[in-house]
Design a protein around this motif. Structure first.
Motif, PDB file in Angstrom:
ATOM      1  N   THR A 102       9.525 -34.447 -15.639  1.00 54.49           N
ATOM      2  CA  THR A 102       8.487 -35.425 -15.398  1.00 54.49           C
ATOM      3  C   THR A 102       7.647 -35.763 -16.577  1.00 54.49           C
ATOM      4  OG1 THR A 102       6.901 -33.439 -14.858  1.00 54.49           O
ATOM      5  CG2 THR A 102       8.152 -34.221 -12.981  1.00 54.49           C
ATOM      6  N   GLY A 103       7.911 -35.125 -17.782  1.00 50.51           N
ATOM      7  CA  GLY A 103       7.224 -35.545 -19.389  1.00 50.51           C
ATOM      8  C   GLY A 103       8.119 -36.523 -19.781  1.00 50.51           C
ATOM      9  N   PHE A 104       7.939 -36.346 -21.115  1.00 50.03           N
ATOM     10  CA  PHE A 104       8.902 -37.089 -21.977  1.00 50.03           C
ATOM     11  C   PHE A 104      10.158 -37.167 -21.784  1.00 50.03           C
ATOM     12  CE2 PHE A 104       9.774 -39.508 -25.594  1.00 50.03           C
ATOM     13  CZ  PHE A 104      10.959 -38.973 -26.235  1.00 50.03           C
ATOM     14  N   HIS A 105      10.838 -36.360 -21.279  1.00 53.67           N
ATOM     15  CA  HIS A 105      12.346 -36.023 -21.281  1.00 53.67           C
ATOM     16  C   HIS A 105      12.744 -36.487 -19.736  1.00 53.67           C
ATOM     17  CE1 HIS A 105      13.283 -34.241 -24.943  1.00 53.67           C
ATOM     18  NE2 HIS A 105      12.320 -33.203 -24.673  1.00 53.67           N
ATOM     19  N   THR A 106      12.449 -37.746 -19.466  1.00 49.00           N
ATOM     20  CA  THR A 106      12.761 -38.247 -18.070  1.00 49.00           C
ATOM     21  C   THR A 106      14.174 -38.492 -17.979  1.00 49.00           C
ATOM     22  OG1 THR A 106      12.528 -40.570 -18.782  1.00 49.00           O
ATOM     23  CG2 THR A 106      10.430 -39.562 -18.066  1.00 49.00           C
ATOM     24  N   LEU A 107      14.760 -38.936 -16.758  1.00 46.71           N
ATOM     25  CA  LEU A 107      16.260 -38.820 -16.650  1.00 46.71           C
ATOM     26  C   LEU A 107      16.606 -40.174 -17.792  1.00 46.71           C
ATOM     27  CD1 LEU A 107      16.379 -39.272 -12.725  1.00 46.71           C
ATOM     28  CD2 LEU A 107      17.198 -37.364 -14.259  1.00 46.71           C
ATOM     29  N   LYS A 108      15.990 -41.221 -17.765  1.00 49.08           N
ATOM     30  CA  LYS A 108      16.505 -42.220 -18.766  1.00 49.08           C
ATOM     31  C   LYS A 108      16.432 -41.864 -19.888  1.00 49.08           C
ATOM     32  CE  LYS A 108      15.851 -47.213 -19.743  1.00 49.08           C
ATOM     33  NZ  LYS A 108      14.976 -48.464 -19.291  1.00 49.08           N
ATOM     34  N   ALA A 109      15.287 -40.942 -20.444  1.00 50.43           N
ATOM     35  CA  ALA A 109      15.576 -40.687 -21.642  1.00 50.43           C
ATOM     36  C   ALA A 109      16.662 -39.577 -22.185  1.00 50.43           C
ATOM     37  CB  ALA A 109      14.221 -39.693 -21.999  1.00 50.43           C
ATOM     38  N   TYR A 110      16.821 -38.821 -21.336  1.00 51.10           N
ATOM     39  CA  TYR A 110      18.148 -37.948 -21.406  1.00 51.10           C
ATOM     40  C   TYR A 110      19.424 -38.970 -21.466  1.00 51.10           C
ATOM     41  CZ  TYR A 110      16.644 -33.166 -20.782  1.00 51.10           C
ATOM     42  OH  TYR A 110      16.180 -32.004 -20.996  1.00 51.10           O
ATOM     43  N   ALA A 111      19.517 -39.862 -20.660  1.00 54.99           N
ATOM     44  CA  ALA A 111      20.785 -40.911 -20.642  1.00 54.99           C
ATOM     45  C   ALA A 111      20.768 -41.502 -21.908  1.00 54.99           C
ATOM     46  CB  ALA A 111      20.568 -41.831 -19.284  1.00 54.99           C
ATOM     47  N   GLU A 112      19.589 -41.983 -22.680  1.00 54.47           N
ATOM     48  CA  GLU A 112      19.691 -42.739 -23.972  1.00 54.47           C
ATOM     49  C   GLU A 112      20.109 -41.775 -24.816  1.00 54.47           C
ATOM     50  OE1 GLU A 112      15.757 -44.228 -23.928  1.00 54.47           O
ATOM     51  OE2 GLU A 112      16.283 -46.066 -22.582  1.00 54.47           O
ATOM     52  N   LYS A 113      19.703 -40.585 -24.977  1.00 56.52           N
ATOM     53  CA  LYS A 113      20.258 -39.756 -25.863  1.00 56.52           C
ATOM     54  C   LYS A 113      21.769 -39.445 -25.721  1.00 56.52           C
ATOM     55  CE  LYS A 113      15.983 -37.502 -26.741  1.00 56.52           C
ATOM     56  NZ  LYS A 113      15.696 -37.684 -28.013  1.00 56.52           N
ATOM     57  N   LEU A 114      22.189 -39.299 -24.376  1.00 56.15           N
ATOM     58  CA  LEU A 114      23.403 -39.054 -24.122  1.00 56.15           C
ATOM     59  C   LEU A 114      24.396 -40.236 -24.673  1.00 56.15           C
ATOM     60  CD1 LEU A 114      23.162 -36.923 -21.248  1.00 56.15           C
ATOM     61  CD2 LEU A 114      24.123 -35.919 -23.202  1.00 56.15           C
ATOM     62  N   ALA A 115      23.961 -41.407 -24.677  1.00 57.89           N
ATOM     63  CA  ALA A 115      24.600 -42.427 -25.053  1.00 57.89           C
ATOM     64  C   ALA A 115      25.052 -42.817 -26.403  1.00 57.89           C
ATOM     65  CB  ALA A 115      23.872 -43.949 -24.648  1.00 57.89           C
ATOM     66  N   ASP A 116      24.308 -41.798 -27.231  1.00 55.59           N
ATOM     67  CA  ASP A 116      24.994 -41.680 -28.574  1.00 55.59           C
ATOM     68  C   ASP A 116      26.362 -40.903 -28.771  1.00 55.59           C
ATOM     69  OD1 ASP A 116      22.658 -43.003 -29.750  1.00 55.59           O
ATOM     70  OD2 ASP A 116      21.616 -41.083 -29.972  1.00 55.59           O
ATOM     71  N   TYR A 117      26.950 -40.322 -27.564  1.00 52.68           N
ATOM     72  CA  TYR A 117      28.058 -39.758 -27.545  1.00 52.68           C
ATOM     73  C   TYR A 117      29.226 -40.567 -26.789  1.00 52.68           C
ATOM     74  CZ  TYR A 117      25.348 -36.201 -29.700  1.00 52.68           C
ATOM     75  OH  TYR A 117      24.594 -35.384 -30.443  1.00 52.68           O
ATOM     76  N   PRO A 118      30.540 -40.296 -26.934  1.00 46.59           N
ATOM     77  CA  PRO A 118      31.625 -40.797 -26.141  1.00 46.59           C
ATOM     78  C   PRO A 118      31.214 -40.575 -24.746  1.00 46.59           C
ATOM     79  CG  PRO A 118      32.384 -39.942 -27.923  1.00 46.59           C
ATOM     80  CD  PRO A 118      30.805 -39.570 -28.053  1.00 46.59           C
ATOM     81  N   ARG A 119      31.860 -41.472 -23.464  1.00 48.31           N
ATOM     82  CA  ARG A 119      31.674 -41.209 -22.199  1.00 48.31           C
ATOM     83  C   ARG A 119      31.959 -39.806 -21.786  1.00 48.31           C
ATOM     84  NH1 ARG A 119      34.697 -41.933 -17.690  1.00 48.31           N
ATOM     85  NH2 ARG A 119      33.297 -42.660 -15.967  1.00 48.31           N
ATOM     86  N   LYS A 120      33.314 -39.594 -22.213  1.00 49.75           N
ATOM     87  CA  LYS A 120      33.785 -38.143 -21.552  1.00 49.75           C
ATOM     88  C   LYS A 120      33.085 -37.169 -22.131  1.00 49.75           C
ATOM     89  CE  LYS A 120      37.388 -39.022 -19.136  1.00 49.75           C
ATOM     90  NZ  LYS A 120      37.534 -38.578 -17.529  1.00 49.75           N
ATOM     91  N   VAL A 121      32.576 -36.948 -23.426  1.00 46.59           N
ATOM     92  CA  VAL A 121      31.798 -36.102 -24.026  1.00 46.59           C
ATOM     93  C   VAL A 121      30.516 -35.526 -23.573  1.00 46.59           C
ATOM     94  CG1 VAL A 121      30.908 -35.207 -26.124  1.00 46.59           C
ATOM     95  CG2 VAL A 121      32.799 -36.140 -26.189  1.00 46.59           C
ATOM     96  N   ALA A 122      29.892 -36.891 -23.230  1.00 45.17           N
ATOM     97  CA  ALA A 122      28.659 -36.761 -22.476  1.00 45.17           C
ATOM     98  C   ALA A 122      28.813 -36.418 -20.996  1.00 45.17           C
ATOM     99  CB  ALA A 122      27.745 -37.934 -22.611  1.00 45.17           C
ATOM    100  N   LEU A 123      29.554 -37.086 -20.173  1.00 47.83           N
ATOM    101  CA  LEU A 123      29.715 -36.618 -18.903  1.00 47.83           C
ATOM    102  C   LEU A 123      30.128 -35.134 -18.677  1.00 47.83           C
ATOM    103  CD1 LEU A 123      31.213 -39.930 -17.410  1.00 47.83           C
ATOM    104  CD2 LEU A 123      28.591 -39.088 -17.581  1.00 47.83           C
ATOM    105  N   THR A 124      31.555 -34.590 -19.482  1.00 53.35           N
ATOM    106  CA  THR A 124      31.854 -33.385 -19.539  1.00 53.35           C
ATOM    107  C   THR A 124      30.458 -32.344 -19.776  1.00 53.35           C
ATOM    108  OG1 THR A 124      33.787 -34.003 -20.132  1.00 53.35           O
ATOM    109  CG2 THR A 124      33.322 -31.605 -20.540  1.00 53.35           C
ATOM    110  N   ALA A 125      29.651 -32.616 -20.912  1.00 53.50           N
ATOM    111  CA  ALA A 125      28.561 -31.578 -21.025  1.00 53.50           C
ATOM    112  C   ALA A 125      27.614 -31.334 -19.766  1.00 53.50           C
ATOM    113  CB  ALA A 125      27.805 -32.365 -22.112  1.00 53.50           C
ATOM    114  N   LEU A 126      27.467 -32.705 -19.122  1.00 48.92           N
ATOM    115  CA  LEU A 126      26.508 -32.587 -17.811  1.00 48.92           C
ATOM    116  C   LEU A 126      27.340 -31.901 -16.898  1.00 48.92           C
ATOM    117  CD1 LEU A 126      25.124 -36.259 -18.084  1.00 48.92           C
ATOM    118  CD2 LEU A 126      23.839 -34.185 -18.397  1.00 48.92           C
ATOM    119  N   LYS A 127      28.708 -32.172 -16.693  1.00 51.65           N
ATOM    120  CA  LYS A 127      29.235 -31.313 -15.503  1.00 51.65           C
ATOM    121  C   LYS A 127      29.491 -29.978 -15.825  1.00 51.65           C
ATOM    122  CE  LYS A 127      33.700 -31.601 -13.177  1.00 51.65           C
ATOM    123  NZ  LYS A 127      35.111 -32.234 -12.986  1.00 51.65           N
TER     124      LYS A 127
END
Length: 212
Positions: A102-127
């Motif tokens: 609910t602070g700085f690390h909002t859903l979108k903030a996390y998503a924007e940081k994860l967008a620095d990584y390949p799709r499979k790498v980011a989604l696998t880390a979350l999963k």
């Protein structure tokens, strides 16, 4: 028989990023990679080796094909897809004290940081976060540094290997020892200094005082 043109599942979510990257390079492009490694001492968890450089051997044509395929795999997921994946993780975990979501690390903030990584790498880390071996930590929503560490562990060998693939030395091999690319250097230093909390002072003290 022609070799498939897609990254194998092992390279998408590797248990041993260096070994799996090397296996992919050999099996699909007939190139070999030699890693230089460095021992690190995280604040939590056991010490481990991480790659600090790479030397790739193979024909110029094979190295070029491997580099092109590796670059193609670096495409990130869309922000919308990442926001959905972060939201899914939030529903499976307990908010940490202070509720960063609910602070700085909002859903979108996390998503924007994860967008620095390949799709499979980011989604696998979350999963994979909820099912990681450290079950106590996995109960809670990760701070960004924890997700970043998971992504960097996979990406560091790939960055080094890509640099080596795209360099052509006099003996016909490509090297990234030491890392020459600014992106590689930044990733390497981030992993050492930010993600794993390396304490060089503590390491030196341990060597000077065996009793510790």
């Amino acid at each position: 028989m022609s070799k498939p043109n897609t990254l194998p599942a092992a390279l998408q979510a590797p248990a041993d990023p260096m070994a799996d990257a090397a296996a992919w390079l050999m099996q699909h492009h007939d190139c070999s990679v030699e890693w230089s490694k460095r021992l690190i001492f995280p604040k939590t968890g056991p010490s481990r080796l991480i790659p600090s450089g790479a030397r790739v051997t193979g024909s110029p044509e094979a190295r070029a094909a491997a580099a092109a395929e590796l670059r193609k795999s670096l495409t990130p997921a869309s922000i919308e897809e990442l926001v959905g994946a972060v939201r899914d993780l939030a529903t499976l975990t307990i908010p940490r004290q202070g509720d960063e979501m609910t602070g700085f690390h909002t859903l979108k903030a996390y998503a924007e940081k994860l967008a620095d990584y390949p799709r499979k790498v980011a989604l696998t880390a979350l999963k994979d976060w909820p099912s990681q071996p450290n079950t106590q930590a996995a109960r809670f929503f990760p701070v960004w540094a924890e997700l970043r560490e998971m992504c960097e562990r996979v990406m560091m060998p790939r960055r080094l290997m890509l640099v080596a693939l795209e360099r052509d030395d006099a003996d016909g091999a490509g090297r990234a020892i030491p890392p020459k690319s600014e992106a590689v250097r930044k990733g390497f230093r981030s992993l050492l200094d930010e993600l794993n909390g390396i304490s060089q002072t503590a390491a030196r003290s341990a060597k000077e005082d065996p009793a510790t």
